[in-house]
Design an enzyme around this catalytic site. Structure first.
Site, PDB file in Angstrom:
ATOM      1  N   ARG A  22      10.073   6.535  -1.438  1.00 29.94           N
ATOM      2  CA  ARG A  22      10.414   5.212  -0.885  1.00 29.94           C
ATOM      3  C   ARG A  22      10.772   4.223  -1.989  1.00 29.94           C
ATOM      4  NH1 ARG A  22       5.683   3.188   2.178  1.00 29.94           N
ATOM      5  NH2 ARG A  22       4.566   4.444   0.662  1.00 29.94           N
ATOM      6  N   ASN A  40       7.825   6.053   5.665  1.00 32.70           N
ATOM      7  CA  ASN A  40       7.328   7.400   5.918  1.00 32.70           C
ATOM      8  C   ASN A  40       7.155   7.582   7.420  1.00 32.70           C
ATOM      9  OD1 ASN A  40       7.169   8.125   3.217  1.00 32.70           O
ATOM     10  ND2 ASN A  40       5.034   7.553   3.032  1.00 32.70           N
TER      11      ASN A  40
END
Length: 93
Positions: A22, A40
């Site tokens: 990320r 996620n």
């Protein structure tokens, strides 16, 4: 929808959680000049929304297919969506 701006929703599968995906994604979004977000998913995948000019979005999609050094991308699903005028890229929990 903004003229010339495209939006893609992407699901990246493989070893993509717990490897800095990320944060790497946010850096790549900054480098390519796209807006959107990354998060996620409960199934172990990472979901990314990307908005920008077609060439910028294409560049980001290529980066997502490779992933960061410690990731192992095994699949990328891409769906076109109407743009929503996003102006920043955010990392969601």
């Amino acid at each position: 929808m903004q003229r010339g701006v495209v939006r893609r929703r992407v699901v990246v599968r493989g070893v993509v959680q717990g490897v800095g995906f990320r944060w790497w994604c946010a850096q790549e979004a900054d480098r390519t000049g796209v807006a959107g977000w990354v998060r996620n998913r409960l199934d172990g995948a990472v979901e990314v929304v990307v908005e920008g000019e077609q060439t910028q979005v294409d560049a980001m999609l290529a980066h997502l297919a490779d992933g960061p050094r410690h990731a192992r991308v095994t699949g990328v699903d891409v769906v076109a969506e109407p743009s929503q005028g996003l102006t920043a890229f955010e990392v969601e929990p």
